[in-house]
Design an enzyme around this catalytic site. Structure first.
Site, PDB file in Angstrom:
ATOM      1  N   CYS A   1      17.874   0.445 -24.522  1.00 58.45           N
ATOM      2  CA  CYS A   1      19.255   0.373 -24.048  1.00 58.45           C
ATOM      3  C   CYS A   1      19.868   1.751 -24.302  1.00 58.45           C
ATOM      4  CB  CYS A   1      20.002  -0.722 -24.811  1.00 58.45           C
ATOM      5  SG  CYS A   1      21.772  -0.753 -24.454  1.00 58.45           S
ATOM      6  N   GLY A   2      20.233   2.432 -23.234  1.00 61.97           N
ATOM      7  CA  GLY A   2      20.708   3.814 -23.366  1.00 61.97           C
ATOM      8  C   GLY A   2      22.001   3.941 -24.150  1.00 61.97           C
ATOM      9  N   SER A   3      22.963   3.030 -23.869  1.00 62.70           N
ATOM     10  CA  SER A   3      24.231   3.132 -24.599  1.00 62.70           C
ATOM     11  C   SER A   3      24.027   2.754 -26.065  1.00 62.70           C
ATOM     12  CB  SER A   3      25.301   2.266 -23.932  1.00 62.70           C
ATOM     13  OG  SER A   3      24.824   0.972 -23.655  1.00 62.70           O
TER      14      SER A   3
ATOM     15  N   ASN B   1      31.108   0.447 -23.831  1.00 64.59           N
ATOM     16  CA  ASN B   1      30.691  -0.960 -24.010  1.00 64.59           C
ATOM     17  C   ASN B   1      30.447  -1.207 -25.498  1.00 64.59           C
ATOM     18  OD1 ASN B   1      28.385   0.683 -23.911  1.00 64.59           O
ATOM     19  ND2 ASN B   1      27.094  -0.883 -23.022  1.00 64.59           N
TER      20      ASN B   1
ATOM     21  N   ASN C   1      24.773  -7.080 -15.764  1.00 66.45           N
ATOM     22  CA  ASN C   1      23.676  -7.626 -16.561  1.00 66.45           C
ATOM     23  C   ASN C   1      22.966  -8.741 -15.801  1.00 66.45           C
ATOM     24  OD1 ASN C   1      23.954  -6.084 -19.053  1.00 66.45           O
ATOM     25  ND2 ASN C   1      25.899  -7.188 -19.344  1.00 66.45           N
TER      26      ASN C   1
ATOM     27  N   GLU D   1      20.475  -6.984 -26.060  1.00 64.84           N
ATOM     28  CA  GLU D   1      21.588  -6.621 -25.179  1.00 64.84           C
ATOM     29  C   GLU D   1      22.445  -7.817 -24.791  1.00 64.84           C
ATOM     30  OE1 GLU D   1      21.362  -4.042 -21.822  1.00 64.84           O
ATOM     31  OE2 GLU D   1      19.523  -3.136 -22.573  1.00 64.84           O
ATOM     32  N   ARG D   2      23.739  -7.567 -24.811  1.00 59.47           N
ATOM     33  CA  ARG D   2      24.699  -8.525 -24.261  1.00 59.47           C
ATOM     34  C   ARG D   2      24.305  -8.867 -22.816  1.00 59.47           C
ATOM     35  NH1 ARG D   2      30.935  -6.681 -23.234  1.00 59.47           N
ATOM     36  NH2 ARG D   2      29.853  -5.103 -22.012  1.00 59.47           N
TER      37      ARG D   2
ATOM     38  N   ASN E   1      26.389  -5.740 -27.833  1.00 59.32           N
ATOM     39  CA  ASN E   1      24.986  -5.336 -27.899  1.00 59.32           C
ATOM     40  C   ASN E   1      24.685  -5.051 -29.369  1.00 59.32           C
ATOM     41  OD1 ASN E   1      24.484  -4.849 -24.845  1.00 59.32           O
ATOM     42  ND2 ASN E   1      26.393  -3.753 -25.267  1.00 59.32           N
TER      43      ASN E   1
ATOM     44  N   CYS F   1      26.128   1.739 -18.603  1.00 56.44           N
ATOM     45  CA  CYS F   1      24.697   1.513 -18.815  1.00 56.44           C
ATOM     46  C   CYS F   1      24.069   2.898 -18.742  1.00 56.44           C
ATOM     47  CB  CYS F   1      24.147   0.608 -17.715  1.00 56.44           C
ATOM     48  SG  CYS F   1      22.350   0.493 -17.752  1.00 56.44           S
TER      49      CYS F   1
ATOM     50  N   ASN G   1      13.864   0.415 -19.409  1.00 59.62           N
ATOM     51  CA  ASN G   1      14.986  -0.485 -19.104  1.00 59.62           C
ATOM     52  C   ASN G   1      15.022  -0.543 -17.572  1.00 59.62           C
ATOM     53  OD1 ASN G   1      18.488  -0.222 -20.224  1.00 59.62           O
ATOM     54  ND2 ASN G   1      17.247  -2.020 -19.935  1.00 59.62           N
TER      55      ASN G   1
HETATM   56  N1  LIG Z   1      23.991  -5.011 -21.767  1.00 57.53           N
HETATM   57  C1  LIG Z   1      24.939  -3.946 -21.750  1.00 57.53           C
HETATM   58  C2  LIG Z   1      24.931  -3.166 -20.489  1.00 57.53           C
HETATM   59  C3  LIG Z   1      23.638  -2.488 -20.213  1.00 57.53           C
HETATM   60  C4  LIG Z   1      23.352  -1.343 -21.168  1.00 57.53           C
HETATM   61  C5  LIG Z   1      22.146  -0.587 -20.734  1.00 57.53           C
HETATM   62  N2  LIG Z   1      20.914  -1.235 -20.843  1.00 57.53           N
HETATM   63  C6  LIG Z   1      22.122   0.838 -21.207  1.00 57.53           C
HETATM   64  O1  LIG Z   1      21.081   1.479 -20.984  1.00 57.53           O
HETATM   65  O2  LIG Z   1      23.111   1.362 -21.706  1.00 57.53           O
HETATM   66  C7  LIG Z   1      26.364  -4.472 -21.953  1.00 57.53           C
HETATM   67  O3  LIG Z   1      26.665  -5.586 -21.550  1.00 57.53           O
HETATM   68  O4  LIG Z   1      27.168  -3.743 -22.532  1.00 57.53           O
END
Ligand SMILES: N[C@@H](CCC[C@H](N)C(=O)O)C(=O)O
Length: 303
Positions: A216-218, A156, A67, A207-208, A190, A76, A13
């Protein structure tokens, strides 16, 4: 305006990261910088923009994340590992409490998961499954999908479903439906399709504000928590979460505290001039010796 940045990635990412501790741009100006720098057709490119921001009485430093469409996210978690590394290097720390947009995180430098791979542990939460926290105005059964979803605010918004095999076209269709900010989820979300592979997970995320990303970590954190909530992986058990860009290790508690350990890889340092919303050429680029290869070798060995 001229910016110095580090191009970095967490599990594939990727982001330009700016030390913004002494910069005072407004939100709309940062959104312009994000769109310019993270533009895949532009000179730097990325899934979004990361900012290292100043600390306060409770936090050693802060993180903001925009983003690639210019929208600001609550968090993120792949980016947090990179910002943590930047904060550690700037302040001479090995652990820190970090201010996020609407929450806080604890981060620590831990033993390298493979030779030459700087590794950071992030601890966040509690995650919420309250539909209102995720931004839903109605039930999950109103989503245009026959699948069963877990909604998680990390904080998020995430929609997670477990599948036998990821169908990318189906994932993209649902992700794009969410991107239109429908009345059911006006803040968008997301969307992740997750395969359980024995004790491990494989997560693919739309991802949003971005689209399909390598990881995407979250979303991975939400997936580990959702796996616990649905009795797929016991709470407290460390799980390897694979994704298109590599992998992380994740653990969730029943209370929604999630720990993710993974790489914070710095690819190069550079400068760029942004004018009229367009990023000029990447200048004065200095590659970080061996970090990209160290990560590629680690993924090959651990996969
Ligand atoms: N697109 C996500 C924010 C980014 C998340 C990220 N890639 C991660 O690693 O968590 C959003 O808009 O919530």
């Amino acid at each position: 305006m001229r910016f110095a940045f580090v191009k970095c990635h967490g599990s594939g990412n990727d982001f330009p990261l700016i030390d913004a501790r002494s910069l005072s741009l407004g939100d709309a100006e940062w959104a312009v910088v994000a769109r310019a720098l993270a533009d895949r057709a532009g000179t730097a490119g990325g899934d979004g923009l990361l900012l290292l921001t100043a600390g306060d009485g409770e936090h050693d430093f802060g993180m903001r994340m925009f983003n690639s469409d210019g929208s600001e996210a609550e968090t993120c978690l792949n980016g947090l590992r990179c910002v943590a590394r930047a904060g550690f290097e700037a302040l001479g720390l090995e652990t820190a409490r970090v201010r996020l947009k609407t929450s806080s995180a604890d981060v620590a430098r831990v033993a390298d998961l493979a030779p030459g791979v700087t590794t950071i542990r992030t601890r966040v939460g509690p995650a919420s499954t309250d539909l209102a926290d995720v931004g839903l105005t109605g039930p999950l059964s109103d989503l245009p999908s026959a699948r069963s979803f877990v909604a998680v605010a990390m904080p998020n918004p995430h929609l997670v479903t477990f599948v036998d095999r990821v169908d990318e076209a189906e994932l993209v269709a649902l992700g794009e439906w969410c991107e239109a900010a429908p009345p059911l989820i006006p803040g968008r979300a997301n969307v992740s399709f997750v395969e359980q592979r024995g004790p491990d997970l494989y997560v693919r995320t739309f991802e949003r504000g971005v689209g399909l990303t390598n990881s995407c970590g979250s979303a991975m954190a939400s997936s580990v928590y959702a796996a616990g909530l649905t009795d797929r992986v016991p709470f407290g058990a460390a799980t390897t979460v694979f994704n298109k860009g590599g992998l992380v290790r994740g653990t969730a508690s029943a209370e929604g505290i999630v720990t993710i350990e993974g790489n914070a890889t710095f690819l190069y340092d550079a400068q760029v001039e942004i004018a009229d919303g367009i990023a000029g050429p990447v200048e004065d680029r200095i590659d970080r010796d061996g970090e990209a290869d160290a990560w590629a070798n680690a993924v090959a060995a651990l996969a």
